[in-house]
Design a protein around this motif. Structure first.
Motif, PDB file in Angstrom:
ATOM      1  N   UNK A   1       0.852  -1.174   0.000  1.00  0.00           N
ATOM      2  CA  UNK A   1       0.000   0.000   0.000  1.00  0.00           C
ATOM      3  C   UNK A   1       0.892   1.228   0.000  1.00  0.00           C
ATOM      4  N   UNK A   2       0.357   2.350  -0.439  1.00  0.00           N
ATOM      5  CA  UNK A   2       1.065   3.627  -0.352  1.00  0.00           C
ATOM      6  C   UNK A   2       0.407   4.436   0.748  1.00  0.00           C
ATOM      7  N   UNK A   3       1.166   4.704   1.800  1.00  0.00           N
ATOM      8  CA  UNK A   3       0.614   5.424   2.936  1.00  0.00           C
ATOM      9  C   UNK A   3       1.005   6.890   2.929  1.00  0.00           C
ATOM     10  N   UNK A   4       0.008   7.768   3.047  1.00  0.00           N
ATOM     11  CA  UNK A   4       0.231   9.208   3.162  1.00  0.00           C
ATOM     12  C   UNK A   4       0.035   9.628   4.608  1.00  0.00           C
ATOM     13  N   UNK A   5       0.756  10.653   4.989  1.00  0.00           N
ATOM     14  CA  UNK A   5       0.582  11.185   6.348  1.00  0.00           C
ATOM     15  C   UNK A   5       0.878  12.678   6.364  1.00  0.00           C
ATOM     16  N   UNK A   6       0.035  13.420   7.052  1.00  0.00           N
ATOM     17  CA  UNK A   6       0.292  14.821   7.363  1.00  0.00           C
ATOM     18  C   UNK A   6       0.086  15.031   8.856  1.00  0.00           C
ATOM     19  N   UNK A   7       0.835  15.948   9.432  1.00  0.00           N
ATOM     20  CA  UNK A   7       0.604  16.375  10.806  1.00  0.00           C
ATOM     21  C   UNK A   7       0.065  17.799  10.769  1.00  0.00           C
ATOM     22  N   UNK A   8      -1.021  18.009  11.493  1.00  0.00           N
ATOM     23  CA  UNK A   8      -1.689  19.309  11.552  1.00  0.00           C
ATOM     24  C   UNK A   8      -1.713  19.812  12.990  1.00  0.00           C
TER      25      UNK A   8
ATOM     26  N   UNK B   1     -13.639  13.965   8.727  1.00  0.00           N
ATOM     27  CA  UNK B   1     -12.237  14.362   8.870  1.00  0.00           C
ATOM     28  C   UNK B   1     -12.105  15.877   8.936  1.00  0.00           C
ATOM     29  N   UNK B   2     -12.844  16.564   8.068  1.00  0.00           N
ATOM     30  CA  UNK B   2     -12.721  18.027   7.977  1.00  0.00           C
ATOM     31  C   UNK B   2     -13.100  18.719   9.281  1.00  0.00           C
ATOM     32  N   UNK B   3     -14.002  18.126  10.061  1.00  0.00           N
ATOM     33  CA  UNK B   3     -14.423  18.775  11.305  1.00  0.00           C
ATOM     34  C   UNK B   3     -13.272  18.980  12.274  1.00  0.00           C
ATOM     35  N   UNK B   4     -12.238  18.155  12.145  1.00  0.00           N
ATOM     36  CA  UNK B   4     -11.071  18.301  13.013  1.00  0.00           C
ATOM     37  C   UNK B   4     -10.011  19.215  12.399  1.00  0.00           C
ATOM     38  N   UNK B   5      -9.918  19.229  11.067  1.00  0.00           N
ATOM     39  CA  UNK B   5      -8.834  19.955  10.406  1.00  0.00           C
ATOM     40  C   UNK B   5      -9.150  21.415  10.122  1.00  0.00           C
ATOM     41  N   UNK B   6     -10.420  21.752   9.957  1.00  0.00           N
ATOM     42  CA  UNK B   6     -10.779  23.110   9.551  1.00  0.00           C
ATOM     43  C   UNK B   6     -10.260  24.136  10.550  1.00  0.00           C
ATOM     44  N   UNK B   7      -9.627  25.172   9.987  1.00  0.00           N
ATOM     45  CA  UNK B   7      -9.030  26.206  10.823  1.00  0.00           C
ATOM     46  C   UNK B   7      -7.654  25.851  11.338  1.00  0.00           C
ATOM     47  N   UNK B   8      -7.154  24.658  10.969  1.00  0.00           N
ATOM     48  CA  UNK B   8      -5.841  24.217  11.427  1.00  0.00           C
ATOM     49  C   UNK B   8      -4.741  24.562  10.435  1.00  0.00           C
ATOM     50  N   UNK B   9      -3.525  24.210  10.803  1.00  0.00           N
ATOM     51  CA  UNK B   9      -2.348  24.476   9.968  1.00  0.00           C
ATOM     52  C   UNK B   9      -1.630  23.166   9.682  1.00  0.00           C
ATOM     53  N   UNK B  10      -1.365  22.915   8.406  1.00  0.00           N
ATOM     54  CA  UNK B  10      -0.625  21.720   8.016  1.00  0.00           C
ATOM     55  C   UNK B  10       0.862  21.943   8.285  1.00  0.00           C
ATOM     56  N   UNK B  11       1.484  21.022   9.042  1.00  0.00           N
ATOM     57  CA  UNK B  11       2.878  21.198   9.440  1.00  0.00           C
ATOM     58  C   UNK B  11       3.845  20.354   8.624  1.00  0.00           C
ATOM     59  N   UNK B  12       3.491  19.110   8.366  1.00  0.00           N
ATOM     60  CA  UNK B  12       4.389  18.202   7.662  1.00  0.00           C
ATOM     61  C   UNK B  12       3.608  17.327   6.690  1.00  0.00           C
ATOM     62  N   UNK B  13       4.335  16.774   5.733  1.00  0.00           N
ATOM     63  CA  UNK B  13       3.749  15.865   4.736  1.00  0.00           C
ATOM     64  C   UNK B  13       4.781  14.790   4.420  1.00  0.00           C
ATOM     65  N   UNK B  14       4.302  13.586   4.163  1.00  0.00           N
ATOM     66  CA  UNK B  14       5.182  12.522   3.707  1.00  0.00           C
ATOM     67  C   UNK B  14       4.383  11.361   3.164  1.00  0.00           C
ATOM     68  N   UNK B  15       5.070  10.434   2.531  1.00  0.00           N
ATOM     69  CA  UNK B  15       4.431   9.231   1.990  1.00  0.00           C
ATOM     70  C   UNK B  15       5.461   8.114   1.963  1.00  0.00           C
TER      71      UNK B  15
END
Length: 549
Positions: free
Chosen positions: A213-220, A288-302
């Motif tokens: 599988x290809x796993x994506x991850x972001x930290x917000x 998912x959006x209910x938790x992320x809205x108004x937040x800031x994306x800090x990191x990204x990876x896969x």
């Protein structure tokens, strides 16, 4: 070329959980027996943890086998899971919360922790160095070294300061031979050298192909009122429909941060599918959006994950060494967890090696006694009980496959008297572009969804541009003559970092490889329908620099 060399009892390739667990346990055995065992760990990342990406919910029991004082010794396990929610997404707006009574018991997380596996690796590295292990970050294991009996005798580290044309630049430094009685390979999923070893020694004979599988991850960072520390959310269904499968997650960590991600099974058929864009769509679902809205994306990876389990697990020993962790494929897909199993495989490897070295075992042997040690461990029992989980989902789909897994895990305890097997390699599942409709992905909104290049920027990826390309094509003509003609060159879409693109030059199509963008996910090596791409190690220290993934 005559190269400098260093000799050790054991060389370990990769400073992830499996490799570091091997190193720590070996040194513990050495001290207990009052017999010196020299251990070296090489890590291609600029520092330990720089290349590690995982969800992750961690099952901590295995640490008790390695360091009984981990709870009082600053181990980075500070966020216990408080509750689990599992949803089935029926559409881009609709969902169904699954009652716990209908969830396979392997998906429950009582007693587990939300962790950064990168930080866990850093902690293990500190313990290893305290025990006397030498760790060399920023050095790649570029080649295998063999003795006159065709046994592995160590590895060659990559040359530094080589230009794209192969010339030696200012500051050129040739690689060094790291020689060992035994070499342990813990490179992670689809390891560059592990792949060669499996082929050379036919370690996968009689096994079903490995699946990925290809796993994506972001930290917000999210608003405090939307944060519920310790909460775990798993999802299935949308946006992965029409033959695509996988699942999503959202984990509430400490400091008002959440980890959000999507795993896309790499057996999908539609060549127009873009896993990256599926992940961007995933974040717009209301759950998912209910938790992320108004937040800031800090990191990204896969990162690719090996999820074939016991059915695809190769023989883990060969003349002169062992494969451990995700290099072999020890992840338990029924739990969506591989860190505890990787650590256990490293412990078993160390106990096998330590027993032999203390008894005076010569180097270069095939430690096939490892197999019986593995088969008598809880690791084998756990992987055996989950052997049907992935194949059932592939065979029957999310709903029926999920129902079977509930029955298998909750009623039969993983001992259903039938073993399902998925015998089609993931790359062979790719269909013709003409047989599938193109997918109209919405443009990123810059709030919940983003483009690839801005995402890669957050991964802190860097490669020296003037170096040989580490993404090798066996046949330069295939990307256009075969992959573009038949599949609309899917590398443009399956790569999560924008490495591959088709451009027009003088009226002709050409594949451009932007190797400096590569985040070392290995998807191209796995999913290319022509199996024309080979990922090899770039110059040491290159790639992503994940701070706490």
């Amino acid at each position: 070329m005559e190269r400098e060399s260093m000799e050790f009892d054991v060389v370990i390739v990769g400073a992830g959980p499996a490799g570091l667990a091997t190193a720590c346990r070996l040194m513990q055995i050495s001290k207990d027996a009052d017999k010196e065992i020299s251990v070296c760990v090489v890590e291609k990342g600029s520092e330990v943890g720089a290349h590690i990406l995982s969800g992750a919910v961690f099952q901590p029991d295995v640490l008790d086998e390695l360091f009984k004082d981990w709870r009082t010794n600053c181990a980075p396990l500070t966020t216990p899971v408080t509750n689990d929610d599992i949803y089935l997404f029926n559409s881009d707006t609709k969902s169904r919360l699954m009652p716990n009574s209908l969830v396979p018991k392997t998906m429950h997380n009582d007693g587990n922790y939300i962790v950064s596996v990168g930080n866990l690796a850093r902690w293990l590295a500190e313990r290893a160095e305290e025990l006397g292990v030498e760790i060399f970050p920023g050095f790649t294991a570029s080649e295998l070294l063999f003795d006159e009996n065709n046994a592995v005798k160590g590895i060659l580290t990559g040359d530094m300061g080589v230009g794209a044309d192969g010339s030696e630049k200012d500051g050129y430094m040739p690689g060094m031979e790291l020689l060992a009685k035994y070499t342990v390979f813990s490179e992670g999923c689809r390891g560059h050298l592990g792949k060669q070893l499996i082929a050379k020694y036919h370690l996968d004979n009689g096994k079903t192909p490995q699946h990925y599988g290809l796993g994506f991850k972001e930290i917000w960072k999210i608003p405090a009122e939307q944060h519920q520390q310790g909460k775990v959310v798993h999802t299935g269904g949308w946006p992965l429909v029409d033959g695509a499968s996988g699942g999503g997650f959202l984990y509430h960590m400490e400091d008002n941060q959440v980890a959000v991600g999507l795993i896309v099974d790499l057996n999908y058929k539609n060549p127009h599918l873009s896993p990256f864009d599926e992940f961007q769509r995933y974040k717009t679902h209301p759950v998912i959006a209910q938790y992320l809205e108004g937040g800031e994306r800090l990191t990204y990876g896969a990162r690719a994950i090996a999820k074939g389990g016991l059915n695809s697990l190769p023989k883990m020993s060969f003349p002169g060494g062992l494969l451990v962790g995700c290099d072999a494929g020890t992840l338990n897909f029924a739990k969506i967890k591989g860190t505890h199993t990787a650590i256990k495989s490293g412990i078993l490897a160390a106990e096998t090696l330590g027993e032999g070295l203390i008894a005076g075992l010569e180097g270069g042997k095939d430690l096939d006694c490892f197999q019986s040690r593995f088969e008598n461990s809880w690791l084998h029992e756990e992987l055996h009980s989950s052997r049907n989980f992935g194949p059932a989902l592939h065979k029957f789909g999310t709903l029926l496959g999920g129902a079977f897994n509930f029955v298998d895990q909750n009623w039969f305890g993983g001992k259903f008297p039938v073993t399902f097997r998925d015998t089609t390699p993931d790359h062979q599942g790719m269909g013709l572009a003409s047989d599938y409709a193109k997918i109209d992905y919405p443009k990123p909104d810059g709030k919940l969804s983003f483009d690839k290049l801005s995402s890669v920027y957050l991964s802190n990826t860097y490669h020296e541009e003037d170096q040989p390309c580490h993404l090798r094509l066996s046949d330069q003509s295939i990307p256009v003559s075969v992959n573009l003609a038949k599949y609309d060159e899917p590398a443009q879409r399956y790569c999560p970092a924008g490495v591959y693109e088709i451009v027009e030059e003088e009226g002709e199509s050409k594949l451009v490889i932007n190797g400096q963008n590569c985040i070392h996910c290995k998807t191209c090596d796995i999913k290319d329908p022509s199996q024309n791409i080979t990922w090899v190690t770039p110059e040491g220290g290159g790639g992503p620099n994940y701070p706490n993934m």
